[in-house]
Motif scaffolding. Structure first.
Motif, PDB file in Angstrom:
ATOM      1  N   ASN A  66     -34.221 -31.010   2.374  1.00 46.76           N
ATOM      2  CA  ASN A  66     -32.954 -31.441   2.979  1.00 46.76           C
ATOM      3  C   ASN A  66     -31.737 -30.973   2.198  1.00 46.76           C
ATOM      4  N   TYR A  67     -31.911 -30.672   0.915  1.00 50.26           N
ATOM      5  CA  TYR A  67     -30.771 -30.346   0.055  1.00 50.26           C
ATOM      6  C   TYR A  67     -30.686 -28.845  -0.220  1.00 50.26           C
ATOM      7  N   VAL A  68     -29.510 -28.292   0.030  1.00 52.57           N
ATOM      8  CA  VAL A  68     -29.191 -26.910  -0.308  1.00 52.57           C
ATOM      9  C   VAL A  68     -27.773 -26.933  -0.871  1.00 52.57           C
ATOM     10  N   TYR A  69     -27.527 -26.153  -1.923  1.00 52.59           N
ATOM     11  CA  TYR A  69     -26.254 -26.187  -2.639  1.00 52.59           C
ATOM     12  C   TYR A  69     -25.585 -24.816  -2.619  1.00 52.59           C
ATOM     13  N   ALA A  70     -24.283 -24.817  -2.414  1.00 53.39           N
ATOM     14  CA  ALA A  70     -23.494 -23.588  -2.441  1.00 53.39           C
ATOM     15  C   ALA A  70     -22.405 -23.736  -3.492  1.00 53.39           C
ATOM     16  N   VAL A  71     -22.125 -22.644  -4.204  1.00 56.87           N
ATOM     17  CA  VAL A  71     -21.115 -22.669  -5.259  1.00 56.87           C
ATOM     18  C   VAL A  71     -20.480 -21.287  -5.361  1.00 56.87           C
ATOM     19  N   TRP A  72     -19.188 -21.252  -5.706  1.00 61.07           N
ATOM     20  CA  TRP A  72     -18.471 -19.978  -5.820  1.00 61.07           C
ATOM     21  C   TRP A  72     -17.183 -20.207  -6.598  1.00 61.07           C
ATOM     22  N   ASP A  73     -16.525 -19.091  -6.959  1.00 55.14           N
ATOM     23  CA  ASP A  73     -15.203 -19.216  -7.568  1.00 55.14           C
ATOM     24  C   ASP A  73     -14.166 -18.913  -6.500  1.00 55.14           C
ATOM     25  N   ARG A  74     -13.000 -19.514  -6.654  1.00 55.59           N
ATOM     26  CA  ARG A  74     -11.917 -19.372  -5.670  1.00 55.59           C
ATOM     27  C   ARG A  74     -10.653 -19.016  -6.442  1.00 55.59           C
ATOM     28  N   LEU A  75     -10.239 -17.765  -6.318  1.00 48.79           N
ATOM     29  CA  LEU A  75      -9.051 -17.285  -7.028  1.00 48.79           C
ATOM     30  C   LEU A  75      -7.801 -17.623  -6.225  1.00 48.79           C
ATOM     31  N   VAL A  76      -6.857 -18.282  -6.882  1.00 45.58           N
ATOM     32  CA  VAL A  76      -5.616 -18.707  -6.234  1.00 45.58           C
ATOM     33  C   VAL A  76      -4.454 -18.134  -7.035  1.00 45.58           C
ATOM     34  N   PHE A  77      -3.679 -17.274  -6.377  1.00 50.25           N
ATOM     35  CA  PHE A  77      -2.528 -16.634  -6.990  1.00 50.25           C
ATOM     36  C   PHE A  77      -1.248 -17.273  -6.462  1.00 50.25           C
ATOM     37  N   PRO A  78      -0.124 -17.130  -7.151  1.00 50.52           N
ATOM     38  CA  PRO A  78       1.136 -17.660  -6.646  1.00 50.52           C
ATOM     39  C   PRO A  78       1.458 -17.061  -5.274  1.00 50.52           C
ATOM     40  N   ASN A  79       2.070 -17.849  -4.423  1.00 46.13           N
ATOM     41  CA  ASN A  79       2.343 -17.422  -3.053  1.00 46.13           C
ATOM     42  C   ASN A  79       3.580 -16.556  -2.892  1.00 46.13           C
ATOM     43  N   GLU A  80       4.591 -16.766  -3.676  1.00 43.30           N
ATOM     44  CA  GLU A  80       5.881 -16.120  -3.420  1.00 43.30           C
ATOM     45  C   GLU A  80       5.795 -14.595  -3.455  1.00 43.30           C
ATOM     46  N   ARG A  81       6.197 -14.001  -2.338  1.00 46.53           N
ATOM     47  CA  ARG A  81       6.298 -12.550  -2.191  1.00 46.53           C
ATOM     48  C   ARG A  81       5.021 -11.805  -2.594  1.00 46.53           C
ATOM     49  N   THR A  82       3.859 -12.354  -2.339  1.00 44.68           N
ATOM     50  CA  THR A  82       2.629 -11.690  -2.781  1.00 44.68           C
ATOM     51  C   THR A  82       2.259 -10.493  -1.925  1.00 44.68           C
ATOM     52  N   LYS A  83       2.434 -10.619  -0.632  1.00 52.07           N
ATOM     53  CA  LYS A  83       2.029  -9.565   0.302  1.00 52.07           C
ATOM     54  C   LYS A  83       0.586  -9.121   0.031  1.00 52.07           C
ATOM     55  N   GLY A  84      -0.240 -10.085  -0.404  1.00 50.18           N
ATOM     56  CA  GLY A  84      -1.643  -9.784  -0.641  1.00 50.18           C
ATOM     57  C   GLY A  84      -1.930  -9.049  -1.929  1.00 50.18           C
ATOM     58  N   LYS A  85      -0.923  -8.866  -2.787  1.00 51.30           N
ATOM     59  CA  LYS A  85      -1.135  -8.085  -4.010  1.00 51.30           C
ATOM     60  C   LYS A  85      -0.634  -8.817  -5.255  1.00 51.30           C
ATOM     61  N   SER A  86      -0.642 -10.162  -5.218  1.00 49.46           N
ATOM     62  CA  SER A  86      -0.136 -10.914  -6.364  1.00 49.46           C
ATOM     63  C   SER A  86      -0.946 -10.641  -7.623  1.00 49.46           C
ATOM     64  N   THR A 104       1.219 -10.463 -11.364  1.00 52.89           N
ATOM     65  CA  THR A 104       1.421 -11.778 -11.934  1.00 52.89           C
ATOM     66  C   THR A 104       0.153 -12.238 -12.642  1.00 52.89           C
ATOM     67  N   ALA A 105       0.311 -13.096 -13.610  1.00 51.90           N
ATOM     68  CA  ALA A 105      -0.844 -13.644 -14.308  1.00 51.90           C
ATOM     69  C   ALA A 105      -0.958 -15.144 -14.094  1.00 51.90           C
ATOM     70  N   ALA A 106      -0.116 -15.720 -13.254  1.00 47.47           N
ATOM     71  CA  ALA A 106      -0.141 -17.168 -13.033  1.00 47.47           C
ATOM     72  C   ALA A 106      -1.141 -17.496 -11.931  1.00 47.47           C
ATOM     73  N   PHE A 107      -2.407 -17.390 -12.241  1.00 42.52           N
ATOM     74  CA  PHE A 107      -3.451 -17.641 -11.257  1.00 42.52           C
ATOM     75  C   PHE A 107      -4.375 -18.732 -11.757  1.00 42.52           C
ATOM     76  N   ARG A 108      -5.274 -19.195 -10.885  1.00 42.99           N
ATOM     77  CA  ARG A 108      -6.317 -20.152 -11.234  1.00 42.99           C
ATOM     78  C   ARG A 108      -7.610 -19.652 -10.601  1.00 42.99           C
ATOM     79  N   GLY A 109      -8.741 -19.974 -11.203  1.00 42.73           N
ATOM     80  CA  GLY A 109     -10.033 -19.577 -10.660  1.00 42.73           C
ATOM     81  C   GLY A 109     -11.073 -20.674 -10.774  1.00 42.73           C
ATOM     82  N   PRO A 110     -10.870 -21.798 -10.080  1.00 45.51           N
ATOM     83  CA  PRO A 110     -11.822 -22.904 -10.187  1.00 45.51           C
ATOM     84  C   PRO A 110     -13.145 -22.643  -9.470  1.00 45.51           C
ATOM     85  N   THR A 111     -14.133 -23.449  -9.816  1.00 41.36           N
ATOM     86  CA  THR A 111     -15.438 -23.442  -9.156  1.00 41.36           C
ATOM     87  C   THR A 111     -15.394 -24.400  -7.973  1.00 41.36           C
TER      88      THR A 111
END
Length: 192
Positions: free
Chosen positions: A91-111, A115-122
């Motif tokens: 019954n149990y299956v587990y999924a895990v990954w990292d999620r990179l979050v960059f600042p939003n302002e003026r990123t146009k997909g290339k932040s 920029t180095a103000a990012f986070r990469g939580p699990t």
């Protein structure tokens, strides 16, 4: 053969490509697959998708994909997902990954280029009904600003404990330590 519907190649109109597939077999013979599905021309949407192939189908039949996490913000990217079927309870299956979050302002997909103000939580999700439904994905570890995890992999120990092994890259902390380490998270209640 019905392939997992992770990309436009097999019928999923939302995503152009898929990457980093992982398959894990449960103790009953069900196969569970996870994918990072994304676009890189139409937009930068990306998602972590899962699908199940029932025992006895030898991978010829796959369920419609279930989305664990979808992002349409070009400053967010899910990456390096893995899936683990609990060998002690189908019954149990587990999924895990990292999620990179960059600042939003003026990123146009290339932040990430300017920029180095990012986070990469699990991030983590699980099913308790053999893959019919999945819990809402949630972060389980955040190493902090300008730091990230990668290569998360869960092992079920058999007593209800889960161990997530990962690499943690640190760039910005009070101790001025930089570089990578291997770290472990432990849950004593199947990820609750």
């Amino acid at each position: 053969n019905q392939l997992p519907d992770f990309t436009q190649c097999v019928g999923n109109r939302l995503y152009e490509r898929a990457s980093d597939p992982v398959v894990s077999f449960g103790p009953n013979g069900d196969a569970h697959q996870i994918s990072l599905s994304f676009n890189n021309t139409a937009n930068l949407d990306n998602a972590v998708l899962v699908s199940k192939s029932p025992a006895g189908s030898a991978g010829r039949q796959w369920s419609a994909p279930i989305t664990l996490k979808r992002d349409t913000n070009p400053a967010v990217f899910n990456d390096k997902e893995s899936i683990t079927a609990d060998q002690n309870n189908a019954n149990y299956v587990y999924a895990v990954w990292d999620r990179l979050v960059f600042p939003n302002e003026r990123t146009k997909g290339k932040s990430y280029l300017n920029t180095a103000a990012f986070r990469g939580p699990t991030w983590f999700s699980r099913t308790t009904d053999g893959g019919s439904s999945w819990e809402t994905a949630r972060p389980i570890f955040d190493p902090g600003q300008n730091d990230q995890t990668i290569g998360n992999q869960i092992v079920a120990l058999g007593n209800g404990d889960l161990v997530n092994v990962m690499a943690v890259f640190t760039n910005d902390n009070k101790q001025k330590r930089r570089g990578g380490t291997v770290a472990v998270l432990r849950s004593t209640n199947r990820g609750t």
